[in-house]
Design a protein around this motif. Structure first.
Motif, PDB file in Angstrom:
ATOM      1  N   ALA A 207       0.824  -1.209   0.000  1.00  0.00           N
ATOM      2  CA  ALA A 207       0.000   0.000   0.000  1.00  0.00           C
ATOM      3  C   ALA A 207       0.860   1.261   0.000  1.00  0.00           C
ATOM      4  O   ALA A 207       0.438   2.319  -0.467  1.00  0.00           O
ATOM      5  N   SER A 208       2.069   1.144   0.524  1.00  0.00           N
ATOM      6  CA  SER A 208       3.023   2.247   0.514  1.00  0.00           C
ATOM      7  C   SER A 208       4.402   1.667   0.248  1.00  0.00           C
ATOM      8  O   SER A 208       4.725   0.571   0.724  1.00  0.00           O
ATOM      9  N   PRO A 209       5.228   2.358  -0.517  1.00  0.00           N
ATOM     10  CA  PRO A 209       6.589   1.844  -0.745  1.00  0.00           C
ATOM     11  C   PRO A 209       7.425   1.803   0.529  1.00  0.00           C
ATOM     12  O   PRO A 209       8.473   1.162   0.562  1.00  0.00           O
ATOM     13  N   TRP A 210       6.961   2.483   1.568  1.00  0.00           N
ATOM     14  CA  TRP A 210       7.699   2.500   2.834  1.00  0.00           C
ATOM     15  C   TRP A 210       7.254   1.402   3.789  1.00  0.00           C
ATOM     16  O   TRP A 210       7.833   1.231   4.856  1.00  0.00           O
ATOM     17  N   GLY A 211       6.215   0.671   3.428  1.00  0.00           N
ATOM     18  CA  GLY A 211       5.710  -0.370   4.308  1.00  0.00           C
ATOM     19  C   GLY A 211       4.664   0.160   5.270  1.00  0.00           C
ATOM     20  O   GLY A 211       4.370   1.358   5.295  1.00  0.00           O
ATOM     21  N   PRO A 212       4.082  -0.713   6.071  1.00  0.00           N
ATOM     22  CA  PRO A 212       2.981  -0.306   6.943  1.00  0.00           C
ATOM     23  C   PRO A 212       3.459   0.486   8.155  1.00  0.00           C
ATOM     24  O   PRO A 212       4.608   0.385   8.577  1.00  0.00           O
ATOM     25  N   ARG A 213       2.541   1.296   8.679  1.00  0.00           N
ATOM     26  CA  ARG A 213       2.783   1.902   9.990  1.00  0.00           C
ATOM     27  C   ARG A 213       2.632   0.818  11.056  1.00  0.00           C
ATOM     28  O   ARG A 213       1.805  -0.075  10.925  1.00  0.00           O
ATOM     29  N   LEU A 214       3.400   0.945  12.133  1.00  0.00           N
ATOM     30  CA  LEU A 214       3.435  -0.126  13.127  1.00  0.00           C
ATOM     31  C   LEU A 214       2.635   0.177  14.384  1.00  0.00           C
ATOM     32  O   LEU A 214       2.547  -0.668  15.267  1.00  0.00           O
ATOM     33  N   GLY A 215       2.082   1.374  14.475  1.00  0.00           N
ATOM     34  CA  GLY A 215       1.215   1.687  15.601  1.00  0.00           C
ATOM     35  C   GLY A 215       1.989   1.929  16.890  1.00  0.00           C
ATOM     36  O   GLY A 215       3.212   2.057  16.918  1.00  0.00           O
ATOM     37  N   VAL A 216       1.235   1.998  17.983  1.00  0.00           N
ATOM     38  CA  VAL A 216       1.833   2.234  19.298  1.00  0.00           C
ATOM     39  C   VAL A 216       2.572   0.978  19.745  1.00  0.00           C
ATOM     40  O   VAL A 216       2.031  -0.130  19.689  1.00  0.00           O
ATOM     41  N   ARG A 217       3.801   1.169  20.208  1.00  0.00           N
ATOM     42  CA  ARG A 217       4.644   0.036  20.610  1.00  0.00           C
ATOM     43  C   ARG A 217       4.964   0.165  22.099  1.00  0.00           C
ATOM     44  O   ARG A 217       5.953   0.774  22.505  1.00  0.00           O
ATOM     45  N   TRP A 218       4.099  -0.441  22.900  1.00  0.00           N
ATOM     46  CA  TRP A 218       4.197  -0.267  24.345  1.00  0.00           C
ATOM     47  C   TRP A 218       5.445  -0.932  24.929  1.00  0.00           C
ATOM     48  O   TRP A 218       5.990  -0.463  25.930  1.00  0.00           O
ATOM     49  N   TRP A 219       5.887  -2.024  24.328  1.00  0.00           N
ATOM     50  CA  TRP A 219       7.085  -2.674  24.864  1.00  0.00           C
ATOM     51  C   TRP A 219       8.312  -1.795  24.669  1.00  0.00           C
ATOM     52  O   TRP A 219       9.191  -1.732  25.537  1.00  0.00           O
ATOM     53  N   ARG A 220       8.398  -1.111  23.541  1.00  0.00           N
ATOM     54  CA  ARG A 220       9.516  -0.190  23.344  1.00  0.00           C
ATOM     55  C   ARG A 220       9.399   1.005  24.273  1.00  0.00           C
ATOM     56  O   ARG A 220      10.412   1.511  24.781  1.00  0.00           O
ATOM     57  N   PHE A 221       8.188   1.463  24.513  1.00  0.00           N
ATOM     58  CA  PHE A 221       7.973   2.537  25.484  1.00  0.00           C
ATOM     59  C   PHE A 221       8.440   2.085  26.870  1.00  0.00           C
ATOM     60  O   PHE A 221       9.093   2.847  27.604  1.00  0.00           O
ATOM     61  N   GLY A 222       8.120   0.839  27.241  1.00  0.00           N
ATOM     62  CA  GLY A 222       8.586   0.304  28.517  1.00  0.00           C
ATOM     63  C   GLY A 222      10.096   0.235  28.586  1.00  0.00           C
ATOM     64  O   GLY A 222      10.696   0.493  29.641  1.00  0.00           O
ATOM     65  N   ALA A 223      10.729  -0.109  27.455  1.00  0.00           N
ATOM     66  CA  ALA A 223      12.193  -0.120  27.425  1.00  0.00           C
ATOM     67  C   ALA A 223      12.743   1.271  27.703  1.00  0.00           C
ATOM     68  O   ALA A 223      13.755   1.417  28.403  1.00  0.00           O
ATOM     69  N   GLY A 224      12.085   2.300  27.185  1.00  0.00           N
ATOM     70  CA  GLY A 224      12.523   3.664  27.447  1.00  0.00           C
ATOM     71  C   GLY A 224      12.434   4.024  28.915  1.00  0.00           C
ATOM     72  O   GLY A 224      13.328   4.668  29.476  1.00  0.00           O
ATOM     73  N   ILE A 225      11.352   3.613  29.576  1.00  0.00           N
ATOM     74  CA  ILE A 225      11.224   3.872  31.013  1.00  0.00           C
ATOM     75  C   ILE A 225      12.350   3.188  31.784  1.00  0.00           C
ATOM     76  O   ILE A 225      12.983   3.780  32.676  1.00  0.00           O
ATOM     77  N   LEU A 226      12.621   1.943  31.439  1.00  0.00           N
ATOM     78  CA  LEU A 226      13.664   1.191  32.135  1.00  0.00           C
ATOM     79  C   LEU A 226      15.047   1.783  31.880  1.00  0.00           C
ATOM     80  O   LEU A 226      15.894   1.823  32.780  1.00  0.00           O
ATOM     81  N   LEU A 227      15.297   2.264  30.664  1.00  0.00           N
ATOM     82  CA  LEU A 227      16.568   2.909  30.381  1.00  0.00           C
ATOM     83  C   LEU A 227      16.706   4.214  31.166  1.00  0.00           C
ATOM     84  O   LEU A 227      17.810   4.575  31.598  1.00  0.00           O
ATOM     85  N   GLY A 228      15.609   4.919  31.351  1.00  0.00           N
ATOM     86  CA  GLY A 228      15.646   6.113  32.193  1.00  0.00           C
ATOM     87  C   GLY A 228      16.004   5.775  33.627  1.00  0.00           C
ATOM     88  O   GLY A 228      16.770   6.503  34.278  1.00  0.00           O
ATOM     89  N   LEU A 229      15.478   4.659  34.135  1.00  0.00           N
ATOM     90  CA  LEU A 229      15.829   4.223  35.491  1.00  0.00           C
ATOM     91  C   LEU A 229      17.282   3.785  35.565  1.00  0.00           C
ATOM     92  O   LEU A 229      17.957   3.993  36.586  1.00  0.00           O
ATOM     93  N   ALA A 230      17.783   3.167  34.483  1.00  0.00           N
ATOM     94  CA  ALA A 230      19.200   2.792  34.453  1.00  0.00           C
ATOM     95  C   ALA A 230      20.080   4.041  34.532  1.00  0.00           C
ATOM     96  O   ALA A 230      21.048   4.076  35.302  1.00  0.00           O
ATOM     97  N   CYS A 231      19.744   5.065  33.747  1.00  0.00           N
ATOM     98  CA  CYS A 231      20.508   6.313  33.808  1.00  0.00           C
ATOM     99  C   CYS A 231      20.339   6.992  35.161  1.00  0.00           C
ATOM    100  O   CYS A 231      21.256   7.673  35.639  1.00  0.00           O
TER     101      CYS A 231
END
Length: 533
Positions: A207-231
């Motif tokens: 549908a697009s030469p760039w491929g589909p949109r992947l939507g909200v990615r809560w697991w990656r968001f969780g990784a960001g929270i955990l990386l903030g706690l690591a820092c």
């Protein structure tokens, strides 16, 4: 993709049929399926980890006071608990690490009081959870509960993470947060592939030469929270922010290419990099700032009101809120402290080590030693010592394991080793750029989960795939049940021998990991290398 021409049943002058030797799409494999068995194995091994981490947790102490660098963090945690959430460090005139680790220590002290159980409880909890996480992460990457169990057994028997789980210091906390963030990205990878596979099945890939949109990615968001706690525990968490950000974008690019997106590089640049910067850079930054909530709300925090005192109120940055400018000044002072701890400035420690010694644990760290008034070993003279040392059966094979992982990446394009080596490299490589500063082996604790993940994957390769061979026809003319192949049986034997060696090595080290009373001769027998002395 390489294609071959099928010449069978082709009439003269006809157009040959084109076929592919490999599937045009990845197999729909998005995680292991043995849910109940997987959780049962995880729970059993986590229980064993808890027993080892919590047994005699309040021993040793220095006459009921903290040992080694607990002398900084245990009092600071208590200050947080009793002084409005902020701490100071009279020994150096400022606090040299962010607050998250000390906040966790304070939680344990709130439960048990200012004693060894209090300032070590959070470490033991995090060390136990670390085993659970590694089992689940390796199980998901390998699609095998058995290989996940291998990783759990290895981590339980690793002396470095074992000791770090039983002392009130910060290293086990940053290790847990970095490993948990890594696990979130592994789950995110599977979810992304499942979403792209769904789009492919529904005919939306083109549908697009760039491929589909992947939507909200809560697991990656969780990784960001955990990386903030690591820092928020140690600034070395920033190394994992950079490495895991690149890893996440790499996962997205490979997924788009695997499912035939026409312009995967541009698609990744447009669809994925922006959200990745938000989830794995801005979110960690926000979490990091939030960890200073008590400092922001305090009246007497270190450099809380640097603006107007150490820093002028005017200037090109005056538009930034004074609290943030004060935190920036505070961070600069902390950075200056760390930068001043250099060998060239005359700062040396008898147990200092450099990063090239960490992969094999060639220079461990002595946390506690006593030989005066020690009894209980059956002789007139006894000693007790608590040493941070990685189990040699695990750490001494680091270079062959890393070499095998690199070969699998180059020759087989094995994404599992790529992911693990990215995590391992984030915990090791950046330290080579600041070799003049003081460094210690406890910085290498963050390597341990990724090392045992790599070893577990290698053990899976040794074990081999599940293949069965039929045995000969019985006298009754029927085939008897299939048996495992000789290759897998021999692989299983080799793996069991190795795991038995690891466990035996851990048991041998137990006295110097837990400060048991032993004879001087036994103490020296445990010091296998001259660099351990």
């Amino acid at each position: 993709m390489t294609q071959v021409t099928d010449q069978r049943a082709t009439a003269p002058g006809a157009v040959p049929t084109v076929s592919s030797p490999a599937p045009l799409r990845p197999s729909p494999d998005f995680g292991p399926l043995d849910t109940m068995r997987g959780w049962a194995v995880t729970a059993f091994l986590t229980m064993i980890a808890a027993v080892t981490r919590f047994t005699n947790l309040d021993y040793p102490t220095d006459a009921r006071t903290p040992v080694f660098d607990e002398k900084h963090y245990a009092p600071q945690g208590w200050q947080m608990l009793t002084g409005g959430g902020v701490e100071d460090n009279p020994a150096y005139g400022l606090v040299v690490h962010p607050p998250v680790g000390k906040q966790l220590i304070a939680m344990g002290e709130a439960i048990f009081g200012y004693n060894a159980w209090g300032w070590r409880f959070a470490s033991a909890i995090c060390g136990t959870l670390l085993v659970l996480l590694v089992i689940r992460i390796v199980r998901r990457m390998s699609r095998s509960t058995l290989i996940g169990a291998f990783a759990g057994i290895l981590l339980i028997a690793d002396g470095a993470t074992f000791v770090s789980s039983r002392i009130g210091m910060l290293d086990i906390f940053i290790t847990l947060f970095a490993t948990a963030a890594f696990g979130c990205l592994i789950v995110d990878r599977d979810e992304v592939r499942a979403r792209i596979a769904r789009a492919d099945a529904e005919g939306r890939i083109d549908a697009s030469p760039w491929g589909p949109r992947l939507g909200v990615r809560w697991w990656r968001f969780g990784a960001g929270i955990l990386l903030g706690l690591a820092c928020g525990t140690k600034w070395s968490g920033m190394y994992f922010v950079l490495a895991f950000g690149l890893l996440s974008v790499g996962f997205d690019l490979v997924a788009r290419r695997a499912y035939g997106v026409r312009r995967p590089w541009i698609g990744t640049a447009i669809r994925d990099i922006g959200p990745a910067l938000y989830a794995l850079v801005l979110v960690p930054l926000g979490v990091y700032l939030a960890t200073y909530w008590a400092w922001f709300s305090s009246e007497d925090g270190v450099y809380r009101y640097a603006v107007g005192n150490q820093v002028g109120r005017d200037g090109p940055w005056s538009w930034i809120p004074g609290a943030l400018r004060s935190l920036w000044f505070y961070s600069g002072e902390t950075l200056g402290f760390h930068e001043g701890l250099t060998n060239s400035a005359g700062n040396h420690h008898p147990w200092e080590s450099k990063p090239w010694t960490w992969p094999m644990g060639l220079r461990p760290m002595l946390y506690h030693y006593a030989d005066n008034g020690v009894t209980g070993c059956g002789q007139n003279q006894c000693v007790k010592a608590m040493m941070l040392v990685g189990t040699p059966a695990i750490w001494w094979i680091a270079f062959p394991v890393l070499g095998w992982g690199l070969w699998r990446i180059v020759a087989r394009r094995d994404w599992r080793y790529t992911a693990v080596l990215v995590g391992y490299g984030a915990g090791l490589i950046p330290w080579f750029f600041t070799l003049d500063r003081q460094m210690y082996y406890f910085y290498a604790v963050a390597l341990a989960p990724f090392l045992v993940m790599a070893i577990a994957l290698v053990l899976g390769d040794i074990l081999g795939p599940v293949r069965k061979v039929p045995i000969r026809r019985s006298t009754a003319g029927t085939f008897l049940p299939e048996l495992p192949s000789e290759r897998r049986s021999l692989g299983l034997l080799a793996v069991c021998i190795y795991l038995g060696l690891v466990i035996a090595n851990f048991i041998w080290l137990w006295p110097i990991l837990t400060a048991m009373s032993i004879t001087p001769g036994s103490w020296h027998a445990h010091l296998w290398l001259p660099s351990w002395r």
